[in-house]
Design a protein around this motif. Structure first.
Motif: not given
Length: 274
Positions: A143-144, A179-182, A217-219
């Protein structure tokens, strides 16, 4: 309208489909639109996007032929060799087909730094001129580098498949969440809620197992950049079509009808230009 934004068709080939090992024998057979149409109808799903499962132009042509012959298929995410020097000509050729919406490469099977390769990125940079998306299929440890990829191409539409494959079975979330938030900070990236059940314990998952991952995911992406996908028939390893659909629909119970419609179909229509 409900659109299943991620599923596969294949005529089983034991050599080509070697990834379907003994533990996956339930999907070791053909899966075609004739098998899928009744499933969609019984679950009130209006259409689907067929996504490549094999890295060959033969696969892309196969899916486009199925789309021509079957009205349930609203779009195709195929494979084109983005590393080829003639990739622009290939994209120009396929983009003339009304069903060809985007490209996917099975990056999860590549080295961790594959997305940072110059030849790969030269291929990525050709997609936007044809209005094509790129589906990102990676494991969490990639992800990075996915973040670095999307940072370099702000005008390219990217879609993260399967939530980035979090370790749901092991209940791990911390590094994936960061990583998802980034990744979600980049407005050109959307995310498919797909492939969750096969990242959980196939034999003993509960609906609540997915809640904290869906919360992230939704946030992070918001309702305008999330879309439903079944990952049928791969989902059959752990759940029926209805079971995997119910996970997301139950999660969305408290959402407005407008937001439900975005996630369940409108976003896929807009992002993939169906």
């Amino acid at each position: 309208m409900i659109i299943d934004s991620h599923q596969h068709f294949w005529i089983y080939d034991p050599v080509r489909d070697g990834w379907i090992d003994e533990s996956k024998k339930v999907i070791r057979k053909d899966f075609l639109p004739s098998d899928f149409e009744l499933i969609l109808k019984s679950n009130n799903v209006d259409g689907c996007i067929a996504v490549q499962a094999d890295q060959s132009e033969k696969e892309t042509n196969f899916l486009l032929e199925l789309a021509d012959e079957n009205s349930i298929i609203k779009g195709v995410v195929g494979w084109v060799n983005l590393l080829d020097s003639n990739v622009e000509d290939k994209l120009a050729y396929y983009s003339k087909c009304k069903f060809f919406k985007g490209v996917r490469h099975i990056v999860q099977a590549e080295s961790e730094d594959f997305m940072l390769r110059d030849d790969f990125q030269k291929g990525i940079c050709k997609l936007a001129q044809f209005g094509l998306t790129f589906d990102i299929l990676v494991f969490p440890d990639q992800l990075k580098n996915a973040i670095e990829l999307v940072r370099k191409f702000p005008n390219q539409k990217f879609i993260l498949d399967h939530l980035g494959k979090p370790f749901i079975k092991d209940k791990k979330i911390k590094n994936w969440e960061s990583d998802i938030r980034n990744l979600a900070q980049f407005p050109n990236v959307a995310c498919k809620v797909s492939g969750m059940v096969t990242e959980a314990n196939w034999e003993d998952w509960k609906t609540s197992d997915f809640d904290k991952y869906l919360d992230v995911i939704f946030e992070s992406f918001g309702v305008k950049r999330v879309m439903y996908g079944s990952d049928w028939p791969v989902c059959l390893l752990a759940a029926s079509y209805k079971q995997q659909l119910n996970i997301l629909q139950n999660y969305l119970n408290s959402f407005t009808e407008r937001d439900k419609n975005k996630v369940m179909g409108a976003n896929a229509i807009q992002i993939y230009k169906l």
